[in-house]
Design a protein around this motif. Sequence first.
Motif, PDB file in Angstrom:
ATOM      1  N   VAL A   1     -41.603 -15.293  39.579  1.00  8.29           N
ATOM      2  CA  VAL A   1     -41.814 -16.562  38.881  1.00  8.29           C
ATOM      3  C   VAL A   1     -42.951 -17.408  39.472  1.00  8.29           C
ATOM      4  CG1 VAL A   1     -39.440 -16.702  38.013  1.00  8.29           C
ATOM      5  CG2 VAL A   1     -40.018 -17.759  40.223  1.00  8.29           C
ATOM      6  N   GLN A   2     -43.321 -18.413  38.711  1.00 10.91           N
ATOM      7  CA  GLN A   2     -44.478 -19.247  39.073  1.00 10.91           C
ATOM      8  C   GLN A   2     -44.334 -19.873  40.466  1.00 10.91           C
ATOM      9  OE1 GLN A   2     -45.553 -22.236  36.131  1.00 10.91           O
ATOM     10  NE2 GLN A   2     -47.666 -21.756  36.640  1.00 10.91           N
ATOM     11  N   GLY A   3     -45.414 -19.824  41.216  1.00 10.98           N
ATOM     12  CA  GLY A   3     -45.443 -20.425  42.553  1.00 10.98           C
ATOM     13  C   GLY A   3     -45.030 -19.473  43.645  1.00 10.98           C
ATOM     14  N   ASP A   4     -44.587 -18.282  43.264  1.00 12.18           N
ATOM     15  CA  ASP A   4     -44.031 -17.331  44.235  1.00 12.18           C
ATOM     16  C   ASP A   4     -44.878 -16.059  44.276  1.00 12.18           C
ATOM     17  OD1 ASP A   4     -42.288 -15.747  45.798  1.00 12.18           O
ATOM     18  OD2 ASP A   4     -40.534 -16.746  44.940  1.00 12.18           O
ATOM     19  N   LEU A   5     -45.280 -15.667  45.499  1.00 19.78           N
ATOM     20  CA  LEU A   5     -46.188 -14.526  45.650  1.00 19.78           C
ATOM     21  C   LEU A   5     -45.491 -13.276  46.195  1.00 19.78           C
ATOM     22  CD1 LEU A   5     -49.197 -16.457  47.248  1.00 19.78           C
ATOM     23  CD2 LEU A   5     -48.849 -15.870  44.842  1.00 19.78           C
ATOM     24  N   HIS A   6     -44.185 -13.347  46.402  1.00 21.77           N
ATOM     25  CA  HIS A   6     -43.461 -12.194  46.970  1.00 21.77           C
ATOM     26  C   HIS A   6     -43.277 -11.120  45.898  1.00 21.77           C
ATOM     27  CE1 HIS A   6     -42.448 -15.558  49.632  1.00 21.77           C
ATOM     28  NE2 HIS A   6     -42.328 -14.650  50.584  1.00 21.77           N
ATOM     29  N   ASP A   7     -43.681  -9.888  46.228  1.00 22.25           N
ATOM     30  CA  ASP A   7     -43.549  -8.868  45.174  1.00 22.25           C
ATOM     31  C   ASP A   7     -42.900  -7.558  45.602  1.00 22.25           C
ATOM     32  OD1 ASP A   7     -45.606  -7.703  46.622  1.00 22.25           O
ATOM     33  OD2 ASP A   7     -47.001  -7.572  44.941  1.00 22.25           O
ATOM     34  N   ILE A   8     -42.536  -7.422  46.878  1.00 16.34           N
ATOM     35  CA  ILE A   8     -41.982  -6.124  47.307  1.00 16.34           C
ATOM     36  C   ILE A   8     -40.652  -5.846  46.607  1.00 16.34           C
ATOM     37  CG2 ILE A   8     -41.116  -4.791  49.263  1.00 16.34           C
ATOM     38  CD1 ILE A   8     -43.111  -6.126  51.014  1.00 16.34           C
ATOM     39  N   GLY A   9     -39.768  -6.837  46.618  1.00 10.86           N
ATOM     40  CA  GLY A   9     -38.462  -6.662  45.974  1.00 10.86           C
ATOM     41  C   GLY A   9     -38.615  -6.437  44.483  1.00 10.86           C
ATOM     42  N   LYS A  10     -39.484  -7.237  43.867  1.00 17.60           N
ATOM     43  CA  LYS A  10     -39.728  -7.091  42.414  1.00 17.60           C
ATOM     44  C   LYS A  10     -40.258  -5.695  42.107  1.00 17.60           C
ATOM     45  CE  LYS A  10     -43.557  -8.063  40.782  1.00 17.60           C
ATOM     46  NZ  LYS A  10     -44.711  -7.152  40.684  1.00 17.60           N
ATOM     47  N   ASN A  11     -41.181  -5.203  42.955  1.00 17.04           N
ATOM     48  CA  ASN A  11     -41.749  -3.865  42.724  1.00 17.04           C
ATOM     49  C   ASN A  11     -40.687  -2.774  42.859  1.00 17.04           C
ATOM     50  OD1 ASN A  11     -44.207  -5.076  42.383  1.00 17.04           O
ATOM     51  ND2 ASN A  11     -45.012  -4.535  44.385  1.00 17.04           N
ATOM     52  N   LEU A  12     -39.778  -2.958  43.826  1.00 16.93           N
ATOM     53  CA  LEU A  12     -38.702  -1.961  43.987  1.00 16.93           C
ATOM     54  C   LEU A  12     -37.789  -1.961  42.771  1.00 16.93           C
ATOM     55  CD1 LEU A  12     -37.547  -2.379  47.702  1.00 16.93           C
ATOM     56  CD2 LEU A  12     -38.687  -0.410  46.691  1.00 16.93           C
ATOM     57  N   VAL A  13     -37.460  -3.174  42.315  1.00 14.00           N
ATOM     58  CA  VAL A  13     -36.596  -3.280  41.130  1.00 14.00           C
ATOM     59  C   VAL A  13     -37.298  -2.620  39.939  1.00 14.00           C
ATOM     60  CG1 VAL A  13     -35.559  -4.902  39.474  1.00 14.00           C
ATOM     61  CG2 VAL A  13     -35.334  -5.307  41.931  1.00 14.00           C
ATOM     62  N   ALA A  14     -38.593  -2.914  39.751  1.00 12.74           N
ATOM     63  CA  ALA A  14     -39.343  -2.328  38.627  1.00 12.74           C
ATOM     64  C   ALA A  14     -39.324  -0.801  38.699  1.00 12.74           C
ATOM     65  CB  ALA A  14     -40.775  -2.846  38.639  1.00 12.74           C
ATOM     66  N   MET A  15     -39.538  -0.287  39.910  1.00 11.91           N
ATOM     67  CA  MET A  15     -39.589   1.166  40.101  1.00 11.91           C
ATOM     68  C   MET A  15     -38.250   1.824  39.746  1.00 11.91           C
ATOM     69  SD  MET A  15     -40.646   2.827  43.709  1.00 11.91           S
ATOM     70  CE  MET A  15     -39.078   2.975  44.481  1.00 11.91           C
ATOM     71  N   MET A  16     -37.162   1.205  40.220  1.00  9.52           N
ATOM     72  CA  MET A  16     -35.839   1.793  39.985  1.00  9.52           C
ATOM     73  C   MET A  16     -35.431   1.649  38.524  1.00  9.52           C
ATOM     74  SD  MET A  16     -34.922   2.881  43.008  1.00  9.52           S
ATOM     75  CE  MET A  16     -33.170   2.946  43.272  1.00  9.52           C
ATOM     76  N   VAL A  17     -35.751   0.510  37.923  1.00  8.21           N
ATOM     77  CA  VAL A  17     -35.382   0.284  36.519  1.00  8.21           C
ATOM     78  C   VAL A  17     -36.189   1.231  35.622  1.00  8.21           C
ATOM     79  CG1 VAL A  17     -35.547  -1.437  34.657  1.00  8.21           C
ATOM     80  CG2 VAL A  17     -34.515  -2.075  36.840  1.00  8.21           C
ATOM     81  N   GLU A  18     -37.439   1.470  36.009  1.00  8.32           N
ATOM     82  CA  GLU A  18     -38.262   2.430  35.259  1.00  8.32           C
ATOM     83  C   GLU A  18     -37.632   3.822  35.329  1.00  8.32           C
ATOM     84  OE1 GLU A  18     -42.232   3.097  36.818  1.00  8.32           O
ATOM     85  OE2 GLU A  18     -42.932   3.689  34.840  1.00  8.32           O
ATOM     86  N   SER A  19     -37.175   4.173  36.535  1.00  9.29           N
ATOM     87  CA  SER A  19     -36.604   5.515  36.684  1.00  9.29           C
ATOM     88  C   SER A  19     -35.277   5.648  35.950  1.00  9.29           C
ATOM     89  CB  SER A  19     -36.467   5.879  38.160  1.00  9.29           C
ATOM     90  OG  SER A  19     -35.400   5.170  38.733  1.00  9.29           O
ATOM     91  N   ALA A  20     -34.692   4.513  35.560  1.00  8.05           N
ATOM     92  CA  ALA A  20     -33.439   4.564  34.793  1.00  8.05           C
ATOM     93  C   ALA A  20     -33.699   4.702  33.300  1.00  8.05           C
ATOM     94  CB  ALA A  20     -32.616   3.309  35.064  1.00  8.05           C
ATOM     95  N   GLY A  21     -34.956   4.639  32.864  1.00 11.01           N
ATOM     96  CA  GLY A  21     -35.261   4.879  31.455  1.00 11.01           C
ATOM     97  C   GLY A  21     -35.888   3.708  30.708  1.00 11.01           C
ATOM     98  N   PHE A  22     -36.322   2.686  31.413  1.00  6.17           N
ATOM     99  CA  PHE A  22     -37.027   1.582  30.761  1.00  6.17           C
ATOM    100  C   PHE A  22     -38.542   1.795  30.882  1.00  6.17           C
ATOM    101  CE2 PHE A  22     -32.963  -0.367  31.660  1.00  6.17           C
ATOM    102  CZ  PHE A  22     -32.773  -1.322  30.666  1.00  6.17           C
ATOM    103  N   THR A  23     -39.276   1.281  29.900  1.00  3.62           N
ATOM    104  CA  THR A  23     -40.736   1.178  30.040  1.00  3.62           C
ATOM    105  C   THR A  23     -40.998  -0.165  30.712  1.00  3.62           C
ATOM    106  OG1 THR A  23     -41.027   2.406  28.009  1.00  3.62           O
ATOM    107  CG2 THR A  23     -42.903   1.069  28.724  1.00  3.62           C
ATOM    108  N   ILE A  24     -41.841  -0.157  31.741  1.00  2.00           N
ATOM    109  CA  ILE A  24     -42.049  -1.398  32.503  1.00  2.00           C
ATOM    110  C   ILE A  24     -43.362  -2.072  32.126  1.00  2.00           C
ATOM    111  CG2 ILE A  24     -42.451  -2.343  34.830  1.00  2.00           C
ATOM    112  CD1 ILE A  24     -39.553  -1.589  34.475  1.00  2.00           C
ATOM    113  N   VAL A  25     -43.275  -3.381  31.878  1.00  2.00           N
ATOM    114  CA  VAL A  25     -44.476  -4.206  31.772  1.00  2.00           C
ATOM    115  C   VAL A  25     -44.378  -5.188  32.941  1.00  2.00           C
ATOM    116  CG1 VAL A  25     -45.709  -5.921  30.399  1.00  2.00           C
ATOM    117  CG2 VAL A  25     -44.622  -3.970  29.271  1.00  2.00           C
ATOM    118  N   ASP A  26     -45.195  -4.931  33.969  1.00  2.04           N
ATOM    119  CA  ASP A  26     -45.109  -5.737  35.193  1.00  2.04           C
ATOM    120  C   ASP A  26     -46.183  -6.828  35.145  1.00  2.04           C
ATOM    121  OD1 ASP A  26     -45.021  -6.797  37.738  1.00  2.04           O
ATOM    122  OD2 ASP A  26     -44.875  -4.859  38.750  1.00  2.04           O
ATOM    123  N   LEU A  27     -45.734  -8.076  35.096  1.00  2.55           N
ATOM    124  CA  LEU A  27     -46.681  -9.197  34.989  1.00  2.55           C
ATOM    125  C   LEU A  27     -47.178  -9.665  36.352  1.00  2.55           C
ATOM    126  CD1 LEU A  27     -44.834 -11.273  32.224  1.00  2.55           C
ATOM    127  CD2 LEU A  27     -46.617  -9.543  31.929  1.00  2.55           C
TER     128      LEU A  27
END
Length: 211
Positions: free
Chosen positions: A95-121
């Motif tokens: 979200v706005q104002g926040d630059l942390h992305d490691i956790g978000k990237n891990l979540v994106a990676m795992m959710v993608e592997s579960a069958g979602f198409t990821i659009v990472d903003l």
Amino acid sequence: MSKIEEVKAHVENGKTKLVPGLVQEALDAEHSPQDILKAMVAAMGVVGDKFSAGTIFVPEMLIAAKAMAKGVDVLKPHLAGDTSSSLGTCVIGTVQGDLHDIGKNLVAMMVESAGFTIVDLGVDVSAQKFIDAVKENENVTLVGLSGLLSTTMPALKDTVKALKNSDLTGFKVMVGGAPVTQAMADEIGADGYAPDAGGAVIKAKELVRAA
Ligand code: B1M
């Protein structure tokens, strides 16, 4: 020191060049990818504690984050799961104002592997950008919001509100990040909360399948 302990120590110390090779060596020594990831997440916890204690500063935190990201790159193919099902598109961002992305990237990676198409903003994403992404992408079934700072919790709340008050339908909103709790998620009107990347996969599937 076991290979996995070496990975942890080198992430903590921000040894960006050495971490990928050590992760590979840990895999070769038959440590599970999940255990290696757990060690790297624990290393970031130590880094955070040292930062709180004033023994390290932002540059050291940043370099440790880079070392972890390099390690995750090596782990990624080993963490991927069944991608045969199609659960729609997940728009995700910090979200706005926040630059942390490691956790978000891990979540994106795992959710993608579960069958979602990821659009990472990416990071520092405004509510309007999330709304635009839901409009611009096909079959958005899930929007994932990550927030790591107490100071950006209002942005998390505002983004959920903006998505819910928009005229857009057909998607659920999942939130997460270290300061986020189930109680907070309920209070701000999110459809789901997950404490970690593994939990995010379970929650994402549950939310979309129940829709
Ligand atoms: Co910052 N930082 N940081 N930082 N940083 C924390 C978060 C902090 C706890 C450190 C501390 O004081 N102990 C503290 C926040 C305190 C608070 O608000 N409660 C903090 C601070 C204060 C700051 C700055 C303000 C420091 C400053 O400038 N004075 C500054 C803010 C910058 C900004 O964002 N505007 C800042 C900057 C940075 C760096 C840029 C240097 C770097 C980030 C680099 C990057 O991400 N590319 C950084 C880092 C590395 C950290 C720590 C050390 C590690 C974060 C991390 O990657 N953890 C962190 C301390 C800590 O977390 N203990 C800290 C590992 C990661 C796997 O875990 O992100 O929690 P996490 O993600 C988990 C879960 O939370 C969950 O699943 C993930 C995987 O299991 N999850 C979700 C996350 N998103 C989810 C979304 C979901 C579901 C689950 O659904 C959509």
